[in-house]
Design a protein around this motif. Structure first.
Motif: not given
Length: 129
Positions: A74-94
């Motif tokens: 998730l971190v190294f290949f999909l670039h999912i981080t806790t930054g504010p610009d990744n909110t959509n990615n985290v919600l899509a993953l959830a």
């Protein structure tokens, strides 16, 4: 009208927009991720095939290593981080995890109830004599 002026700072990014990184930094990130993934995979195979680890703890260790492997991906290949610009990615993953959980859990639940509610086979197809 408002007297506020909107000044764009250097760290203000639109959703989906990434900061510019050099090719060397990107490759280094992928190589570190690959190294960690290979290390976790090798550790999993070592733990599963050795007698050095207490036998009842092997499933727990493999589960922990699998979760760590997912984190690395998730971190190294999909670039999912806790930054504010990744909110959509985290919600899509959830949401994706919720759908997978519902499909797998619902399938297991339905199959369990079907097995419990099925009549015995001799009632469905009587034995011929």
């Amino acid at each position: 009208m408002s007297d506020q002026t909107h000044v764009r700072t250097g760290h203000d990014l639109a959703p989906g927009e990434e900061e510019q990184h050099s090719v060397g930094e990107r490759v280094l990130g992928y190589v570190v991720g690959l190294g960690l993934a290979l290390l976790l995979t090798a550790t999993s195979f070592f733990i599963a095939g050795t007698d050095l680890v207490w036998q009842p703890s092997i499933p727990v260790a493999l589960i922990v290593l699998a979760i760590a492997q997912m984190g690395v991906h998730l971190v190294f290949f999909l670039h999912i981080t806790t930054g504010p610009d990744n909110t959509n990615n985290v919600l899509a993953l959830a949401f994706g995890l919720l759908v997978v959980f519902l499909v797998v859990g619902g399938t297991v639940w339905i199959m369990g109830h079907l097995n419990a509610n099925m009549p015995p086979m001799d009632q469905i197809m009587p034995m011929r004599k």
